[in-house]
Design a protein around this motif. Structure first.
Motif, short mmCIF file in Angstrom:
data_model
loop_
_atom_site.label_atom_id
_atom_site.label_comp_id
_atom_site.label_asym_id
_atom_site.label_seq_id
_atom_site.Cartn_x
_atom_site.Cartn_y
_atom_site.Cartn_z
N LYS A 177 -5.85 16.97 34.71
CA LYS A 177 -7.00 16.10 35.00
C LYS A 177 -8.32 16.82 34.68
CE LYS A 177 -6.98 13.34 38.63
NZ LYS A 177 -6.82 12.81 40.00
N TYR A 194 -8.83 6.41 37.20
CA TYR A 194 -7.39 6.49 37.47
C TYR A 194 -6.98 5.32 38.35
CZ TYR A 194 -7.29 11.22 35.55
OH TYR A 194 -7.38 12.31 34.70
N ARG A 195 -5.87 4.67 38.02
CA ARG A 195 -5.36 3.57 38.83
C ARG A 195 -3.86 3.74 39.05
NH1 ARG A 195 -7.82 0.48 34.91
NH2 ARG A 195 -5.83 -0.45 34.31
N ALA A 210 0.95 5.73 37.30
CA ALA A 210 -0.51 5.75 37.22
C ALA A 210 -0.97 5.61 35.78
CB ALA A 210 -1.06 7.04 37.81
N VAL A 212 -4.64 6.32 33.27
CA VAL A 212 -6.01 6.83 33.20
C VAL A 212 -6.69 6.06 32.07
CG1 VAL A 212 -5.34 8.78 31.70
CG2 VAL A 212 -7.52 8.82 32.94
N THR A 221 -0.36 7.00 30.54
CA THR A 221 0.33 6.59 31.76
C THR A 221 1.26 7.72 32.20
OG1 THR A 221 2.19 5.60 30.55
CG2 THR A 221 0.33 4.16 31.06
N GLU A 231 -0.89 10.85 38.44
CA GLU A 231 -2.19 10.94 37.75
C GLU A 231 -2.23 12.15 36.81
OE1 GLU A 231 -5.04 10.99 40.91
OE2 GLU A 231 -4.96 8.81 41.23
N ALA A 234 -0.32 11.23 33.76
CA ALA A 234 -1.10 10.29 32.95
C ALA A 234 -2.15 11.06 32.14
CB ALA A 234 -1.77 9.25 33.84
N ALA A 235 -2.81 12.01 32.80
CA ALA A 235 -3.81 12.84 32.11
C ALA A 235 -3.15 13.70 31.03
CB ALA A 235 -4.53 13.73 33.12
#
Length: 246
Positions: A177, A194-195, A210, A212, A221, A231, A234-235
């Motif tokens: 991240k 981020y979701r 997750a 981003v 994802t 997260e 995803a990053a």
């Protein structure tokens, strides 16, 4: 009796030489000086039991291999993660060259079967001892470097070590991240978002998904056992895609 002992030793050596030949074929590396290869797998306990023979143990090669590993892994990480800080690079390198990792690499290639051990060390399970296996892996790297230089070492690591880094085996020590944030800020673009898309599974074994996004566009994802882990993954995917672009 002495004649029988010599015959048995010659037979054992011929068997071991054949094993080393097959090993070189399996890893795609051929030593110009096979004595270096044998030395890399020779434990001090074996030398102590064969004092009349001109055997050398692998301790000096281990010393050299440790330095060669540090250099080659550092170079790989420096090129692969252009936005990673010096502190994070150091942390990641430490995870790759630590004893448990070296033992895993050695076991993947069945290094334990090739080690020349003294009888006492053999009887006490030395062939599977973590410290001994890690030392042998370093000694092998040192021997390969001495025999043919840095390029074959990099080729070997490209085949057996670096893919594990690419597959995320050491992602637990990496902060993707922060790397992604740094990359985006460097380009002067807007904030990352981020979701959490979904949660699945029972309470004791949850899995999160997750994404981003940047300025409404999904960059990556990821899945994980916690929101934070999802997260990070995803990053990681977003970084891989962005760094792959020309």
């Amino acid at each position: 009796m002495q004649k029988h002992t010599h015959y048995k030793e010659r037979k054992n050596f011929a068997k071991k030489a054949e094993e080393f030949k097959k090993f070189q074929q399996s890893i795609g590396q051929t030593f110009l000086n096979e004595k270096l290869l044998y030395q890399a797998f020779t434990h001090s306990s074996y030398v102590n039991e064969h004092r009349k023979k001109p055997y050398e143990d692998n301790e000096r090669l281990e010393f050299l291999g440790d330095a060669v590993l540090e250099l080659t892994v550092s170079q790989f990480l420096y090129s692969k993660y252009p936005t990673m800080t010096e502190g994070d690079l150091t942390k990641l390198r430490a995870a790759i060259v630590c004893e448990p990792s070296l033992v895993a690499f050695a076991n993947d290639l069945s290094f334990g079967n090739l080690i020349l051990l003294g009888k006492g060390e053999e009887m006490t399970g030395g062939r599977a001892r973590p410290a001994l296996l890690a030392d042998v892996f370093e000694a092998f790297i040192g021997a390969l470097y001495l025999d043919r230089g840095l390029a074959p070492v990099v080729d070997f690591l490209d085949k057996y070590v670096f893919p594990k880094v690419n597959e995320g085996a050491f992602s637990h020590v990496m902060d993707f991240k922060s790397q992604l944030q740094e990359l985006v800020q460097r380009d002067g673009r807007g904030p990352l978002e981020y979701r959490i898309l979904s949660e699945r599974g029972p309470a004791h074994s949850r899995e999160f998904e997750a994404v981003v996004a940047l300025e409404g566009t999904v960059l990556g994802t990821g899945n994980g056992r916690s929101k934070k882990e999802a997260e990070q993954h995803a990053a990681q995917e977003a970084l891989s895609k962005m760094q792959a672009k020309p």
